[in-house]
Design an enzyme around this catalytic site. Sequence first.
Site, PDB file in Angstrom:
ATOM      1  N   SER A  23       0.835  -1.192   0.000  1.00 19.59           N
ATOM      2  CA  SER A  23       0.000   0.000   0.000  1.00 19.59           C
ATOM      3  C   SER A  23       0.883   1.262   0.000  1.00 19.59           C
ATOM      4  CB  SER A  23      -0.951  -0.030   1.199  1.00 19.59           C
ATOM      5  OG  SER A  23      -1.976   0.925   1.062  1.00 19.59           O
ATOM      6  N   ASP A  35      -8.662  -6.654  -4.664  1.00 16.29           N
ATOM      7  CA  ASP A  35      -8.241  -5.331  -4.189  1.00 16.29           C
ATOM      8  C   ASP A  35      -8.777  -4.272  -5.145  1.00 16.29           C
ATOM      9  OD1 ASP A  35      -6.983  -3.046  -3.291  1.00 16.29           O
ATOM     10  OD2 ASP A  35      -4.960  -3.881  -3.339  1.00 16.29           O
ATOM     11  N   HIS A  90      -7.968  -5.349  -0.204  1.00 16.11           N
ATOM     12  CA  HIS A  90      -6.666  -4.701  -0.132  1.00 16.11           C
ATOM     13  C   HIS A  90      -5.839  -5.193   1.049  1.00 16.11           C
ATOM     14  CE1 HIS A  90      -3.651  -1.595  -0.585  1.00 16.11           C
ATOM     15  NE2 HIS A  90      -3.879  -1.147   0.633  1.00 16.11           N
TER      16      HIS A  90
END
EC number: 2.3.1.31
Length: 404
Positions: free
Chosen positions: A178, A344, A377
Site C-alpha cells: 500500500s 483489491d 486490499h
Amino acid sequence: MDNAPDTALRSAPAVESGRGMRPSPETSQALEPQSPVARFGPDRPLAMDAGVNLSPFQIAYQTAGTLNADRSNAVLICHALTGDQHFAHRHPVTAKPGWWETLVGPGKPVDTDRYFVVCSNVIGSCMGSTGPASLDPATGRPYGPDFPLVTIRDMVRAQAMLIEHLGIRDLFLCIGGSMGGMQVLQWAALYPERVFAAMPIATGPRHSAQNIAFHEVGRQAIMADPAWADGRYLEAGKRPTKGLGVARMGAHITYLSEAALHRKFGRRFQAGSAPTFSFSADFQVESYLRHQGVSFVERFDANAYLYLTRAMDYFDLAEDHGGVLANAFRGTKTRFCVMSFTSDWLFPTRESRAIVHALNAASAPVAFVEVESDKGHDAFLLDEPAMYSAAKGFIDAAARARGL
C-alpha cells in the site's frame, strides 16, 4: 546518538474525556516512543519537497535479526498509512502482535534468522518520528498544522538517512504494501544503486482520483469535528475523536472486499433477529465499523492522518519523470517482484500491471504475481499462502544471487 536525552521528550498533553483529563495514548508515543530513536541535529536537516529544511528531527524505528559482517543482509520494511515501526514487536498502545508477523520472523519469507530487518515510522506520522504531534523546538508547542506537508519522497529521504546512521550502505531488500509499496517504488527510483531487490505489494505508481476522493472525505470528517480546533487540538486539550473515527470507518471499507464483508457479516443483526427501529448498530457490520473507529483513535493522531493521506495523494512517480513511468527505472539493476490481489479495488491489479509494463520498458528484471484472494486490499497483511510462497521464492532467489 540513539535514545540520547532530548528536550522534545516531554509528557504528553492531557486531553478531555467524559471522565475528566487523561493522557492521550497516541500523543504519548509521538513524544516518547517505545522503540529506538535516531536523532538528526541542525547539521543534518531533512530537505523536504515543500521547500523546508526540517531540523532537528528524529526517526523512531525497530529492528530484528543481526547485521552480517559485510552488512549485505539488510531488509527495509516500509509500512502503510496507519502502520508503524512495530512490524514484529508487540504494539505499545494496543498490545497486539507485530502487524506483519505473517511474513516476517524466523523461517518466514523475511527470515529474521538470515536478515537484519529494519522498519521506521515515517516522517509525518505519530509513533515517534517527527510529525505534527511533535513539539516544535522554536515554540515548545506541538507543530500541528504548522508542520510542513510531507511527500513519499520525503519519507524515503529520511529512511535513507536512518540507514546511513545504522552503518548500512545498501539494502538487500526493500518491501512494503500500500503506502509502503509507494515507498518501495520511490526507493528504487531515487536510490537504484542502493536497492538490490524490491517488492512493492498492493500498490500503484500514483494515487487514483477515486482514492484521492476517499481520502478527502476522511479529511473533511476530521476537520468538521469542532474538537479539531483548526488543527491545534493538542494545545486546546481536545481530540477530534468523532471525526477521526468516521474517517477510519470510511477508509476501512476500502481495505476490504464485498465478498469479505458478506462472508464475515452478511445482513446479520448484532443482537437478536429483528431490527430495533432505531439508529443503534443493528447490523453486525455497523458494530464492526464503529469498533474500528473507536479503537483507531486510541493509537493514531488526527493531524498525522491528514498529512499521510495527503502524501499518498501527491504521489505520482511518472509525473516526477517527465510523465513517463519507465523513466523512473531507466538503467536500474534492481530486481523486482510486483504483487497484487484479485479482490483489491483500492489498488487493483491494473495498477500493478502498469508498474510491470514500465519496468519491462526500462529493461528491468521483474516478476509479477497476482494472488487469488477475496480478502480485498488488506490481504497483504493477512495469512495468504499464495503470497507467502511467492514472497519466499522471490526473496530466496534474490538471496542466492546476493550470495547470502
